[in-house]
Design an enzyme around this catalytic site. Sequence first.
Site, PDB file in Angstrom:
ATOM      1  CB  CYS A  99      -0.402   0.190   1.352  1.00 52.57           C
ATOM      2  SG  CYS A  99      -1.547   1.184   1.911  1.00 52.57           S
TER       3      CYS A  99
ATOM      4  CB  CYS B  61       1.049   1.038   4.839  1.00 50.82           C
ATOM      5  SG  CYS B  61      -0.593   0.746   4.970  1.00 50.82           S
TER       6      CYS B  61
ATOM      7  CG  ASP C  59      -3.293  14.420  -3.802  1.00 49.18           C
ATOM      8  OD1 ASP C  59      -4.752  14.139  -3.959  1.00 49.18           O
ATOM      9  OD2 ASP C  59      -3.001  14.594  -5.240  1.00 49.18           O
TER      10      ASP C  59
ATOM     11  CG  HIS D 100      -4.529  -0.897   5.053  1.00 50.43           C
ATOM     12  ND1 HIS D 100      -3.871  -0.142   4.409  1.00 50.43           N
ATOM     13  CD2 HIS D 100      -4.855  -1.589   4.539  1.00 50.43           C
ATOM     14  CE1 HIS D 100      -4.629  -0.745   3.068  1.00 50.43           C
ATOM     15  NE2 HIS D 100      -5.371  -1.311   2.764  1.00 50.43           N
TER      16      HIS D 100
ATOM     17  CG  ASN E  32     -13.499  10.274  -4.150  1.00 55.30           C
ATOM     18  OD1 ASN E  32     -13.781  10.996  -4.133  1.00 55.30           O
ATOM     19  ND2 ASN E  32     -12.102  10.730  -4.884  1.00 55.30           N
TER      20      ASN E  32
ATOM     21  N   GLY F  66     -14.328   7.038  -8.011  1.00 53.22           N
ATOM     22  CA  GLY F  66     -13.127   6.799  -8.061  1.00 53.22           C
ATOM     23  C   GLY F  66     -12.040   6.541  -6.806  1.00 53.22           C
TER      24      GLY F  66
ATOM     25  CG  HIS G 284      -4.235   3.547   3.347  1.00 46.64           C
ATOM     26  ND1 HIS G 284      -3.037   3.069   4.508  1.00 46.64           N
ATOM     27  CD2 HIS G 284      -4.576   5.142   4.271  1.00 46.64           C
ATOM     28  CE1 HIS G 284      -3.379   3.097   4.947  1.00 46.64           C
ATOM     29  NE2 HIS G 284      -3.908   4.728   6.039  1.00 46.64           N
TER      30      HIS G 284
ATOM     31  CG  HIS H  25      -7.667   8.851   0.812  1.00 46.37           C
ATOM     32  ND1 HIS H  25      -7.405   7.619   0.135  1.00 46.37           N
ATOM     33  CD2 HIS H  25      -8.047   9.517  -0.334  1.00 46.37           C
ATOM     34  CE1 HIS H  25      -7.557   7.356  -0.866  1.00 46.37           C
ATOM     35  NE2 HIS H  25      -7.961   8.715  -1.932  1.00 46.37           N
TER      36      HIS H  25
HETATM   37  P1  5GP Z   1      -8.422   8.504  -4.903  1.00 44.70           P
HETATM   38  O1  5GP Z   1      -8.244   8.799  -6.416  1.00 44.70           O
HETATM   39  O2  5GP Z   1      -8.129   7.333  -4.116  1.00 44.70           O
HETATM   40  O3  5GP Z   1      -9.637   9.571  -4.279  1.00 44.70           O
HETATM   41  O4  5GP Z   1      -7.408   9.797  -4.300  1.00 44.70           O
HETATM   42  C1  5GP Z   1      -5.938   9.593  -4.804  1.00 44.70           C
HETATM   43  C2  5GP Z   1      -4.848  10.504  -4.173  1.00 44.70           C
HETATM   44  O5  5GP Z   1      -4.111  10.178  -3.648  1.00 44.70           O
HETATM   45  C3  5GP Z   1      -4.702  11.448  -5.410  1.00 44.70           C
HETATM   46  O6  5GP Z   1      -5.552  12.312  -5.629  1.00 44.70           O
HETATM   47  C4  5GP Z   1      -3.470  11.010  -5.955  1.00 44.70           C
HETATM   48  O7  5GP Z   1      -3.451  12.464  -6.572  1.00 44.70           O
HETATM   49  C5  5GP Z   1      -2.737  11.038  -4.672  1.00 44.70           C
HETATM   50  N1  5GP Z   1      -1.859   9.927  -4.492  1.00 44.70           N
HETATM   51  C6  5GP Z   1      -1.343   9.399  -5.542  1.00 44.70           C
HETATM   52  N2  5GP Z   1      -0.188   8.531  -5.101  1.00 44.70           N
HETATM   53  C7  5GP Z   1       0.622   9.779  -4.041  1.00 44.70           C
HETATM   54  C8  5GP Z   1       1.499   9.961  -3.657  1.00 44.70           C
HETATM   55  O8  5GP Z   1       2.731   8.951  -3.432  1.00 44.70           O
HETATM   56  N3  5GP Z   1       1.583  11.000  -2.905  1.00 44.70           N
HETATM   57  C9  5GP Z   1       1.270  11.807  -2.717  1.00 44.70           C
HETATM   58  N4  5GP Z   1       1.597  12.908  -1.990  1.00 44.70           N
HETATM   59  N5  5GP Z   1      -0.107  11.351  -3.477  1.00 44.70           N
HETATM   60  C10 5GP Z   1      -0.476  10.494  -3.730  1.00 44.70           C
HETATM   61 ZN    ZN Z   2      -2.433   0.643   3.538  1.00 42.41          ZN
END
Ligand code: 5GP
Ligand code: ZN
Length: 112
Positions: A3, A6, A29, A45, A85, A91, A96, A98
Amino acid sequence: MSCIFCKIVSGEIPSAKVYEDDKVLAFKDLEPQAPVHVLIIPKQHIESMAAITPENSAVVAHIFEVAAIIAKENGLENGFRVVSNCGESAGQSVMHLHFHLMGGRDFGWPAG
Ligand code: 5GP
Ligand code: ZN
C-alpha cells in the site's frame, strides 16, 4: 505491504507533510485539484469508508478535527471541501482510507 499510503506513513515514500500525530498523517496531494489539496489519512491501514466499524471509527472523528485545524492554518475561512472517494464507482484509486481536504477556489455542486 504494497500500500503506497502505508509506505508514506512509514517514510519509505517521501511526502510533503502538513500534520502528523500518533494516529493521523496529512500531506499534500501529488496532483493538486485546488490551491490547497491535502490528504488526511489514518496511520492504521483501513481500506475505505466501507471498512469503518465501531472498533475503528474514532479515527474518523479525529481526522475531521485535524481537517478543521488544517483549514484554519491555510486561511480557508471562505469554505473548503472534504471528500472521501469510496470504491470503484466513486473513483477511489488508493485503497487506504483518505480524505481530500480542498480549498482556495470555488466548487460546484453536485460534484461530477
Ligand atoms: P483517490 O483517487 O483514491 O480518491 O485519491 C488518491 C489521491 O492520492 C489522488 O488525488 C492522487 O493524486 C494522490 N496520490 C497518489 N499517489 C500519491 C503519492 O505517492 N503521494 C501523494 N502525495 N499523493 C498521491
Ligand atoms: Zn495502507
